[in-house]
Design a protein around this motif. Structure first.
Motif, PDB file in Angstrom:
ATOM      1  N   LEU A 277       0.764  -1.349  -0.024  1.00 48.43           N
ATOM      2  CA  LEU A 277      -0.048  -0.008  -0.031  1.00 48.43           C
ATOM      3  C   LEU A 277       0.899   1.210   0.163  1.00 48.43           C
ATOM      4  O   LEU A 277       0.659   2.299  -0.720  1.00 48.43           O
ATOM      5  CB  LEU A 277      -0.951  -0.155   1.122  1.00 48.43           C
ATOM      6  N   CYS A 370      -5.607   6.389   3.432  1.00 44.56           N
ATOM      7  CA  CYS A 370      -4.673   5.232   3.548  1.00 44.56           C
ATOM      8  C   CYS A 370      -3.669   5.484   4.330  1.00 44.56           C
ATOM      9  O   CYS A 370      -3.077   4.404   4.867  1.00 44.56           O
ATOM     10  CB  CYS A 370      -4.118   5.127   1.648  1.00 44.56           C
ATOM     11  N   SER A 386      -7.101  -4.254   2.934  1.00 46.51           N
ATOM     12  CA  SER A 386      -5.853  -3.630   2.503  1.00 46.51           C
ATOM     13  C   SER A 386      -5.978  -3.937   0.670  1.00 46.51           C
ATOM     14  O   SER A 386      -5.472  -3.113   0.007  1.00 46.51           O
ATOM     15  CB  SER A 386      -4.378  -4.353   2.839  1.00 46.51           C
ATOM     16  N   ILE A 390      -5.526  -1.210  -1.901  1.00 43.80           N
ATOM     17  CA  ILE A 390      -4.449  -1.231  -2.935  1.00 43.80           C
ATOM     18  C   ILE A 390      -4.943  -0.961  -4.553  1.00 43.80           C
ATOM     19  O   ILE A 390      -4.511  -0.362  -5.324  1.00 43.80           O
ATOM     20  CB  ILE A 390      -3.465  -2.733  -2.827  1.00 43.80           C
TER      21      ILE A 390
END
Length: 699
Positions: A277, A370, A386, A390
């Motif tokens: 990420l 994020c 996650s 992403i």
């Protein structure tokens, strides 16, 4: 931080999430809001009852199939659902965030429990208000969805940062702003009250003073709940299932559906996904920086257009005044046209500024969200969201692609006044270079006779319609990902033919083309479906081979001029699917020990194949003159197997083989090797010439 606020609000109620749950489509809902939008399927028309009665497939069957495919790796497991066959479609409502919300078809039964704890009726269906994908709930109801603890933590921190400043608790009249809090006394002090009531000496010297914000968090926030397994509510997550991409507990591994799946340590996967990420955010941050610079450029263009407009109007007035009375009547018309061009340019640039500002605000909000998620210390909670984050970061970065940061309008006025005509021709006075508002170009036509596929590449050709009068300044070619995913741009330019390399073997791609000019873009052409080769057929690559390699037979046969081992690669690389090819030994003298296998593009070319970590090969076992060596590369199972004269050489030779590989051979001057044409099954009787060329038009 303000731009992140939209990420923290429920699409149904428009308020900050309360007890958020994660839907399988990766979107979030308040638990109470999720219950409010449940739709109950009539018992008499449930998927089970319809199958039992032998009736045809209904909408519920599709929902049930979607439910059963939740754990499939090949699709998302969901389908769009618009209503029920047995009841009139309920008009959708709009939430405060502007998202369509599907209300329940009938009022929920009365219950004395809270909305979050009340039992869910049987055969209940929930539709995500953001992506509109539906599924039927199982016996666990909403308890089957994991809680988003990470999102709760981010909302807590955000609300704390927005709260008003704390006041001193010991000021008698007008409380001053607190500067410290004593953790032992549990009291907020301003500086005068702290010196008077809490001197730093005696027993009070051992008390710990912290900033007010930190003290407020420690006082008001309850300990974070540990995320538990949705299948075993009393168990905490302890491992991560790689196949299902979700945290699991030890009971899931011993007796549940994850018992045969590959699992990894929760902490290791937490760190890995945080790293992924963070890397994705780096690319998006660069795009945001470019967008800010682009906005500055657009704002400068507005000023420059204003200045150029004033300058051009002054010049035009001077020329028109020189033509005295005869030109005055025409002057007003010319000024009107200049003003029209001026307003058109400003409108285009301002519209682009507005569009880019909105997109930048969304991008910045996603970045801040994020970054807050990365600060979380809950591994299982982080891993639950996650993957979706992403994907969102990559998708947002792709939206800042080609053409997004390019001005749609120039600052110059492409006008030139011709003052050479005589006074008697003044009624014909006009701008000789005035650009009229031209329409968009016509939709391009695919030249099917020139479109074809070869191995893992595709060539497409197109042209403008014969009767089109609007020129096109360029074309945009788009392909999907070979799995029915989103289209992406693979070519932008003026050429009318393009070859796309590096596609996956045995895959179906959809292609489309559109034209553009300064006015806009045309409609898409018809979709062309491209089928890449089922099996690989390649020649050896002189460009990457060692200089001692000798090629013949159109690069299908190789030998060597040296007694030392030299490596040569095939021209075609593989990164997906199952591939098999064969090579024959034409000459084999004095035990030369050739090697056959696969290698990466940067393998060493002056040593035997397999001597470094960039190649995997077989070097012995029945290889002689006339032998046929088969290589089976299964990238789905990540294995490599060898055959000699159609007999497998032992078990699987190599495992965990993944990446981009090329067929490879190492040999010396005592060996000559040739490729064998692939064994392609005969085409069916109903196949067409178009299918043989690897394409057809999608109806």
């Amino acid at each position: 931080m303000e731009e992140m606020e939209e990420e923290l609000k429920c699409p149904v109620c428009g308020s900050f999430y309360r007890e958020p749950i994660i839907l399988p489509c990766s979107h979030n809902l308040c638990q109470a809001c999720a219950r409010n939008i449940l739709v109950q399927t009539p018992e008499s028309e449930s998927p089970q009852s319809r199958r039992a009665s032998g009736s045809g497939v209904s909408d519920y069957d599709y929902l049930d199939l979607d439910k059963m495919s939740l754990y499939s790796e090949a699709d998302s497991g969901y389908g769009s659902y618009g209503g029920f066959a047995s009841a009139p479609t309920t008009p959708c409502q709009k939430s405060p965030n502007g998202v369509r919300v599907f209300p329940p078809a009938m009022p929920p039964p009365a219950t004395h429990l809270s909305p979050a704890l009340a039992p869910v009726p049987r055969n209940s269906c929930i539709t995500c208000p953001q992506c509109h994908r539906s599924l039927i709930l199982d016996d666990r109801g909403l308890r089957g969805f994991p809680k988003n603890r990470v999102l709760e933590g981010v909302i807590d921190r955000y609300q704390q940062s927005k709260a008003a400043a704390l006041k001193c608790q010991l000021c008698e009249k007008a409380p001053k702003e607190a500067t410290v809090m004593c953790e032992q006394c549990d009291v907020f002090y301003c500086d005068p009250c702290r010196l008077r009531c809490h001197p730093p000496r005696g027993p009070l010297a051992k008390h710990r003073l912290v900033p007010p914000a930190q003290g407020r968090v420690s006082r008001r926030l309850s300990p974070r709940k540990v995320s538990t397994c949705t299948d075993h509510e009393l168990e905490n997550h302890s491992m991560y299932c790689v196949q299902c991409k979700m945290p699991v507990c030890y009971q899931c591994l011993e007796e549940g559906k994850h018992s045969s799946h590959e699992v990894k340590a929760l902490g290791a996967m937490w760190k890995l996904h945080k790293s992924q990420l963070s890397q994705a955010l780096n690319g998006l941050s660069d795009r945001a920086k470019e967008a800010k610079e682009f906005l500055v450029q657009l704002r400068n263009m507005v000023q420059q257009i204003q200045e150029n407009s004033v300058e051009f109007e002054a010049c035009l007035v001077a020329q028109c005044d020189a033509l005295i009375d005869a030109l005055n009547r025409r002057k007003a018309q010319l000024l009107a046209r200049v003003n029209k061009e001026h307003e058109h340019k400003l409108k285009v640039v301002r519209d682009q500024i507005s569009h880019c500002t909105v997109k930048l605000r969304q991008t910045t909000g996603l970045m801040e969200y994020c970054l807050e998620v990365i600060k979380e210390n809950d591994p299982s909670g982080f891993l639950q969201i996650s993957d979706a984050l992403i994907r969102r970061v990559h998708l947002t970065e792709d939206q800042w692609g080609k053409g997004t940061l390019t001005p749609r309008m120039t600052t110059d006025f492409d006008l030139s006044l011709d003052n050479s005509p005589l006074l008697q021709s003044i009624h014909q006075l006009d701008f000789v270079q005035m650009k009229a508002s031209s329409p968009v170009p016509a939709t391009p036509i695919l030249q099917l006779e020139e479109c074809c596929t070869h191995n893992n590449s595709a060539t497409l050709s197109w042209k403008q319609p014969p009767l089109s009068t609007v020129p096109a300044e360029g074309y945009i070619l788009e392909l999907d990902d070979g799995n029915g995913g989103q289209f992406r741009e693979v070519y932008v330019g003026k050429e009318t033919m393009c070859t796309v390399d590096g596609l996956h073997f045995n895959s179906t791609y959809n292609a489309r083309i559109k034209a553009f000019n300064k006015t806009g873009v045309s409609q898409y052409s018809k979709t062309l479906v491209l089928q890449t080769s089922e099996v690989a057929w390649f020649a050896f690559d002189p460009g990457s081979a060692h200089s001692d390699i000798i090629f013949s037979n159109d690069n299908l046969t190789v030998t060597c001029s040296s007694y030392d081992d030299r490596v040569v690669l095939g021209k075609t690389g593989f990164s997906k699917g199952v591939h098999y090819w064969e090579l024959t030994v034409d000459r084999y003298d004095n035990h030369p020990d050739p090697a056959f296998g696969v290698a990466r593009i940067d393998v060493m070319k002056d040593v035997m194949l397999g001597k470094d970590d960039k190649a995997w090969a077989i070097t012995e076992g029945g290889i002689a003159k006339g032998a046929t060596i088969g290589v089976l590369l299964d990238l789905n199972r990540k294995t490599l197997t060898f055959f000699i004269n159609d007999e497998q050489q032992g078990p699987i030779a190599f495992e965990n083989v993944e990446g981009l590989f090329f067929p490879a051979v190492s040999l010396n001057r005592n060996v000559q090797v040739s490729t064998v044409p692939p064994r392609v099954p005969a085409a069916p009787a109903h196949s067409t010439p178009k299918a043989a060329r690897g394409w057809y038009i999608n109806p």
